[in-house]
Design an enzyme around this catalytic site. Structure first.
Site, PDB file in Angstrom:
ATOM      1  CB  ILE A   1      -0.953   0.023   1.212  1.00 25.57           C
ATOM      2  CG1 ILE A   1      -1.872  -1.194   1.161  1.00 25.57           C
ATOM      3  CG2 ILE A   1      -1.783   1.302   1.203  1.00 25.57           C
ATOM      4  CD1 ILE A   1      -2.859  -1.270   2.302  1.00 25.57           C
ATOM      5  CG  HIS A   2       2.630   2.307  -3.738  1.00 24.77           C
ATOM      6  ND1 HIS A   2       2.225   3.203  -4.699  1.00 24.77           N
ATOM      7  CD2 HIS A   2       2.473   1.076  -4.289  1.00 24.77           C
ATOM      8  CE1 HIS A   2       1.844   2.539  -5.778  1.00 24.77           C
ATOM      9  NE2 HIS A   2       1.984   1.246  -5.553  1.00 24.77           N
ATOM     10  CB  ALA A   3       1.516   7.491  -2.956  1.00 26.73           C
TER      11      ALA A   3
END
Length: 86
Positions: A14-16
């Site tokens: 879960i990145h940007a």
């Protein structure tokens, strides 16, 4: 309250971008969304909170959803968590 555990499938975790998509979907529902990873519990409608979880591929994330439209919210948010798209 509805509770369900999902496994992160996105290779980058879960990145940007996935966090933004998750928060946008979560805020579209009139319910409370909490995301739990280990001992951390955050507001699922907070992009900064979601980013602080440091969720990587293969990590277990539990959603706790209460209020209205919980089933719909759980289904849609779960699909995002288990999506393999970047």
């Amino acid at each position: 309250m509805l509770t369900k555990t999902f496994t992160i499938q996105n290779p980058s975790g879960i990145h940007a971008r996935p966090a933004r998509l998750f928060v946008e979907k979560a805020t579209s529902f009139p319910c409370e969304v909490n995301v739990v990873k280990g001992s951390k519990k955050i507001n699922g409608k907070s992009i900064m909170g979601l980013m602080t979880l440091g969720a990587a591929k293969g990590d277990q994330i539990t959603l706790e959803i209460s209020g209205e439209q919980v089933e719909e919210a759980m289904e849609e948010l779960g699909k995002l968590l288990e999506s393999v798209h970047e």
